[in-house]
Design a protein around this motif. Structure first.
Motif, PDB file in Angstrom:
ATOM      1  N   ILE A  61       0.828  -1.204   0.000  1.00 61.92           N
ATOM      2  CA  ILE A  61       0.000   0.000   0.000  1.00 61.92           C
ATOM      3  C   ILE A  61       0.863   1.256   0.000  1.00 61.92           C
ATOM      4  CG2 ILE A  61      -0.183   0.108   2.513  1.00 61.92           C
ATOM      5  CD1 ILE A  61      -2.951   0.942  -0.052  1.00 61.92           C
ATOM      6  N   ASP A  62       2.087   1.173   0.557  1.00 68.30           N
ATOM      7  CA  ASP A  62       3.001   2.327   0.537  1.00 68.30           C
ATOM      8  C   ASP A  62       3.314   2.735  -0.897  1.00 68.30           C
ATOM      9  OD1 ASP A  62       2.944   1.721   3.181  1.00 68.30           O
ATOM     10  OD2 ASP A  62       5.097   1.380   3.412  1.00 68.30           O
ATOM     11  N   PHE A  63       3.599   1.733  -1.717  1.00 72.19           N
ATOM     12  CA  PHE A  63       3.907   2.004  -3.126  1.00 72.19           C
ATOM     13  C   PHE A  63       2.693   2.566  -3.867  1.00 72.19           C
ATOM     14  CE2 PHE A  63       3.513   0.092  -7.430  1.00 72.19           C
ATOM     15  CZ  PHE A  63       4.449   0.878  -8.087  1.00 72.19           C
ATOM     16  N   LEU A  64       1.549   1.950  -3.681  1.00 71.42           N
ATOM     17  CA  LEU A  64       0.342   2.391  -4.390  1.00 71.42           C
ATOM     18  C   LEU A  64      -0.017   3.830  -4.016  1.00 71.42           C
ATOM     19  CD1 LEU A  64      -1.894  -0.812  -4.169  1.00 71.42           C
ATOM     20  CD2 LEU A  64      -0.590   0.016  -6.141  1.00 71.42           C
ATOM     21  N   LEU A  65       0.034   4.143  -2.725  1.00 65.33           N
ATOM     22  CA  LEU A  65      -0.294   5.502  -2.293  1.00 65.33           C
ATOM     23  C   LEU A  65       0.733   6.511  -2.797  1.00 65.33           C
ATOM     24  CD1 LEU A  65      -1.555   4.978   1.378  1.00 65.33           C
ATOM     25  CD2 LEU A  65      -2.906   5.521  -0.646  1.00 65.33           C
ATOM     26  N   SER A  66       1.995   6.099  -2.876  1.00 71.27           N
ATOM     27  CA  SER A  66       3.042   7.007  -3.383  1.00 71.27           C
ATOM     28  C   SER A  66       2.808   7.334  -4.849  1.00 71.27           C
ATOM     29  CB  SER A  66       4.424   6.377  -3.191  1.00 71.27           C
ATOM     30  OG  SER A  66       4.728   6.214  -1.835  1.00 71.27           O
ATOM     31  N   VAL A  67       2.478   6.318  -5.640  1.00 70.62           N
ATOM     32  CA  VAL A  67       2.214   6.548  -7.067  1.00 70.62           C
ATOM     33  C   VAL A  67       0.962   7.396  -7.253  1.00 70.62           C
ATOM     34  CG1 VAL A  67       1.637   5.435  -9.255  1.00 70.62           C
ATOM     35  CG2 VAL A  67       3.375   4.437  -7.779  1.00 70.62           C
ATOM     36  N   ILE A  68      -0.096   7.075  -6.514  1.00 69.95           N
ATOM     37  CA  ILE A  68      -1.336   7.851  -6.612  1.00 69.95           C
ATOM     38  C   ILE A  68      -1.102   9.287  -6.147  1.00 69.95           C
ATOM     39  CG2 ILE A  68      -3.665   8.114  -5.658  1.00 69.95           C
ATOM     40  CD1 ILE A  68      -3.834   5.051  -5.589  1.00 69.95           C
ATOM     41  N   GLY A  69      -0.366   9.430  -5.042  1.00 69.60           N
ATOM     42  CA  GLY A  69      -0.084  10.773  -4.527  1.00 69.60           C
ATOM     43  C   GLY A  69       0.708  11.611  -5.504  1.00 69.60           C
ATOM     44  N   PHE A  70       1.662  10.986  -6.198  1.00 73.14           N
ATOM     45  CA  PHE A  70       2.437  11.729  -7.194  1.00 73.14           C
ATOM     46  C   PHE A  70       1.572  12.112  -8.396  1.00 73.14           C
ATOM     47  CE2 PHE A  70       4.669  11.209 -11.303  1.00 73.14           C
ATOM     48  CZ  PHE A  70       5.384  12.389 -11.288  1.00 73.14           C
ATOM     49  N   ALA A  71       0.800  11.159  -8.914  1.00 71.96           N
ATOM     50  CA  ALA A  71       0.012  11.409 -10.123  1.00 71.96           C
ATOM     51  C   ALA A  71      -1.133  12.376  -9.866  1.00 71.96           C
ATOM     52  CB  ALA A  71      -0.523  10.085 -10.680  1.00 71.96           C
ATOM     53  N   VAL A  72      -1.787  12.249  -8.715  1.00 72.32           N
ATOM     54  CA  VAL A  72      -2.897  13.146  -8.378  1.00 72.32           C
ATOM     55  C   VAL A  72      -2.315  14.409  -7.763  1.00 72.32           C
ATOM     56  CG1 VAL A  72      -4.990  13.431  -7.007  1.00 72.32           C
ATOM     57  CG2 VAL A  72      -4.450  11.202  -8.006  1.00 72.32           C
ATOM     58  N   ASP A  73      -2.236  15.453  -8.553  1.00 72.89           N
ATOM     59  CA  ASP A  73      -1.634  16.695  -8.080  1.00 72.89           C
ATOM     60  C   ASP A  73      -2.581  17.864  -8.283  1.00 72.89           C
ATOM     61  OD1 ASP A  73      -1.571  16.992 -10.802  1.00 72.89           O
ATOM     62  OD2 ASP A  73       0.573  17.377 -10.956  1.00 72.89           O
ATOM     63  N   LEU A  74      -2.030  19.063  -8.233  1.00 77.13           N
ATOM     64  CA  LEU A  74      -2.854  20.268  -8.339  1.00 77.13           C
ATOM     65  C   LEU A  74      -3.596  20.348  -9.661  1.00 77.13           C
ATOM     66  CD1 LEU A  74      -0.302  22.772  -6.776  1.00 77.13           C
ATOM     67  CD2 LEU A  74      -2.462  22.045  -5.762  1.00 77.13           C
ATOM     68  N   ALA A  75      -2.998  19.813 -10.737  1.00 76.41           N
ATOM     69  CA  ALA A  75      -3.630  19.886 -12.056  1.00 76.41           C
ATOM     70  C   ALA A  75      -4.953  19.125 -12.098  1.00 76.41           C
ATOM     71  CB  ALA A  75      -2.686  19.360 -13.130  1.00 76.41           C
ATOM     72  N   ASN A  76      -5.083  18.082 -11.272  1.00 78.12           N
ATOM     73  CA  ASN A  76      -6.338  17.339 -11.237  1.00 78.12           C
ATOM     74  C   ASN A  76      -7.480  18.210 -10.732  1.00 78.12           C
ATOM     75  OD1 ASN A  76      -4.039  15.293 -10.866  1.00 78.12           O
ATOM     76  ND2 ASN A  76      -5.772  13.971 -11.346  1.00 78.12           N
ATOM     77  N   VAL A  77      -7.155  19.203  -9.923  1.00 74.72           N
ATOM     78  CA  VAL A  77      -8.178  20.077  -9.339  1.00 74.72           C
ATOM     79  C   VAL A  77      -8.318  21.367 -10.121  1.00 74.72           C
ATOM     80  CG1 VAL A  77      -8.800  21.421  -7.285  1.00 74.72           C
ATOM     81  CG2 VAL A  77      -7.897  19.099  -7.049  1.00 74.72           C
TER      82      VAL A  77
END
Length: 627
Positions: free
Chosen positions: A71-87
């Motif tokens: 889950i550490d890896f999955l959250l790290s990848v999601i956290g990196f990809a989901v950034d300010l541009a998504n909002v």
């Protein structure tokens, strides 16, 4: 001559109690006893894989840190990809490009290019267990591509940390009984500052957008109170860094350092907060947003379907560029993160899951954004298009102004800016990890002193970022804006070239065999066709379209001078110099004839013994046509 007699003894380690307590895996061990003429014996041993065990790639026997939990890896990848541009970017792009119709090219590009490229980078990093530079041992002459990716990630961190510092400044400013951007009459306000309650459709007039109305308290707080744009004489006048923003930047850098100093063991725990908090806040903001008057009109505008917009090439370009930049391919971050996976991790499933979560998040955030924009339009008696905007104007002017009118505005402001802060932190962590992993894998002295090198990297980004928080900063600001703009093109050009080199040179069939060694199955024909033909064509389309539609830089009415554009392109292209310079260095440092040097340059390092035998598969037509 020595007379040697060898005997091979094979046995299994028995499952005795001490081994169970230490959780030692049973392996078959081959002992080779070598006896020479004078009676002295030597012993050596090798571990023979047990059935079902998948060995790593050549040279991967060294111990490498791995994620504490999957889950550490999955959250790290999601956290990196989901950034300010998504909002701040996707919802507006969706709205202006035909609403629901925009999802057609967006999902199409996600399936044929986004997911395949995402999958490719994760697999590449996981198999080779190397960062963005040393992973190019599969084609040594292009190691400069890896260095360029690292430099670009470093450049991007310079201005991205500044945006996080703005969010932190707004967060501190929100901790008051009355938000500072609610009314006029503050020291930073101009004589023309206008109470938003008096602004409606008749006051704005024809052709004037409320989002561009720069004399509201919220707009003046952002431009005059935070950035001090009114003191600017232009790009040539930098001034001194503002102490308030400097302190915020210091806090951001310290957060990044202590999140990364122990590698993925520490960063993997930080993302439990930074990657999940935005979802909690978005859900809370959505629930609050849909209770506001006019919110449904905003959501309807967000989802309206206009298929005629699909006839416009700009819509397809926006969808393609949003997919490319939103997923974060090409920054070396996915390669770095995946390199800390266990060798037999199912990165195929991870790629599908994380890329889907990223895109669903973008779509979901639009509801939270446009419910509030609908409220703003209702409150001022204007159309949705008059308040709809993107970028910093959305998250630092329009949305904060809407929040300031709500009961409990302090709470909502704090919650909103915590979301922006966490969105930025884990994305910036990803960029810095790409730099740190890429260089520490290449230079062992840096790996032995990771904490010190992490501090040096964080401190270096802080020093350069000071240029972006001067008293007269403009947009991202000053140097940051006109450097970051061409950087996006440089990254795009680089990723297109790197993707074509990787797939065409290394060959899809060999890449598929590597994936089979990790996960026990080969990628399907669909993925192989995308890697070989579709994805390179998609990237080429994005490059050509972006180049043809690009224009000079400007911020509202201010147009950047030509010399600033040249400086920006010069800095961006400086990162590209690693590609030709390293290629020349590699070629001339190798022994042999011209043909042998070429062979060594384009052959994976673990196959260099085949070059000496004259067996170079890259010189055969079968290699280039294989799928």
């Amino acid at each position: 001559k020595l007379e040697r007699k060898c005997s091979i003894i094979k046995y299994h380690l028995s499952s005795v109690a001490p081994l169970k307590q230490c959780n030692v895996e049973k392996k078959e061990v081959e002992l080779i006893l070598v006896k020479d003429q004078n009676g002295v014996q030597y012993t050596s041993s090798t571990i023979i894989p047990t059935p079902g065990h998948r060995a790593g790639p050549p040279g991967s026997e060294d111990e490498r840190e791995t994620w504490g939990k999957k889950i550490d890896f999955l959250l790290s990848v999601i956290g990196f990809a989901v950034d300010l541009a998504n909002v701040w970017r996707f919802p507006y792009l969706c709205y202006k490009n035909g609403g629901g119709a925009f999802l057609i090219p967006y999902i199409l590009f996600l399936v044929i290019a986004g997911m395949p490229l995402f999958y490719m980078e994760l697999a590449l990093g996981q198999y080779n267990r190397e960062g963005a530079a040393t992973v190019w041992k599969i084609c040594p002459v292009f190691k400069g591509v890896g260095y360029t990716v690292i430099i670009i990630a470093l450049y991007v961190g310079f201005y991205y940390n500044v945006i996080i510092a703005w969010s932190l400044y707004y967060l501190f400013s929100s901790m008051t009984s009355e938000l500072p951007w609610l009314r006029c009459g503050n020291s930073w306000n101009s004589p023309n500052c206008t109470d938003p309650k008096t602004i409606n459709g008749s006051v704005l007039g024809n052709g004037t957008s409320y989002a561009k109305y720069k004399i509201t308290p919220a707009a003046e707080y952002y431009e005059r109170g935070v950035l001090h744009l009114h003191q600017s004489k232009g790009i040539q006048d930098l001034g001194l860094p503002r102490w308030e923003l400097t302190l915020c930047l210091v806090v951001v850098v310290f957060i990044l350092y202590f999140s990364l100093w122990k590698g993925v063991k520490s960063s993997g725990k930080v993302v439990y907060i930074t990657a999940t908090m935005p979802y909690v806040v978005l859900f809370v903001l959505l629930i609050r947003g849909i209770t506001l008057p006019g919110s449904m009109e905003g959501i309807k505008a967000y989802l309206h379907i206009d298929f005629k917009r699909l006839n416009n090439l700009e819509v397809w370009i926006d969808a393609a560029t949003q997919i490319f930049y939103s997923l974060g391919a090409g920054f070396g971050v996915l390669i770095a993160f995946a390199s800390y996976n266990k060798f037999d991790n199912n990165c195929y499933r991870d790629a599908l899951l994380t890329s889907t979560v990223n895109c669903v998040t973008s779509f979901f955030s639009g509801f939270a954004i446009f419910s509030v924009l609908g409220y703003m339009a209702y409150k001022h008696g204007v159309r949705i298009e008059d308040v709809a905007t993107e970028g910093a104007g959305l998250v630092f002017i329009i949305y904060p102004e809407a929040i300031s009118t709500l009961p409990g505005s302090t709470f909502w402001a704090i919650v909103f800016f915590i979301m922006l802060l966490t969105l930025g932190i884990d994305s910036s962590m990803g960029g810095m990890e790409a730099v740190i992993t890429g260089l520490t894998d290449d230079f062992k002295i840096l790996k032995r002193n990771r904490k010190l090198f992490t501090f040096a990297t964080a401190f270096g980004t802080f020093l350069v970022a000071l240029l972006c928080i001067t008293n007269v900063s403009i947009k991202f600001h000053n140097l940051c804006m006109f450097i970051s703009f061409p950087l996006s093109f440089t990254l795009l050009y680089l990723f297109v070239g790197g993707n074509i080199i990787l797939i065409c040179h290394f060959s899809v069939d060999r890449f598929s065999e590597d994936i089979e060694r990790m996960m026990g199955f080969k990628p399907g024909l669909y993925w192989r066709l995308c890697w070989k033909f579709v994805s390179p064509a998609f990237l080429l389309f994005v490059v050509i379209a972006s180049t043809l539609t690009s224009s000079g830089l400007k911020y509202d009415e201010y147009v950047f001078p030509n010399w600033s554009n040249l400086v920006g392109w010069g800095v961006a292209m400086s990162s590209m110099l690693f590609v030709p310079f390293y290629a020349m260095y590699k070629f001339f440092s190798l022994p042999g004839t011209f043909k042998e040097r070429i062979a060594y340059c384009i052959t994976p390092e673990h196959e260099h013994h085949l070059v000496a035998q004259g067996n170079v598969r890259q010189f055969t037509l079968k290699h280039w046509l294989a799928i």
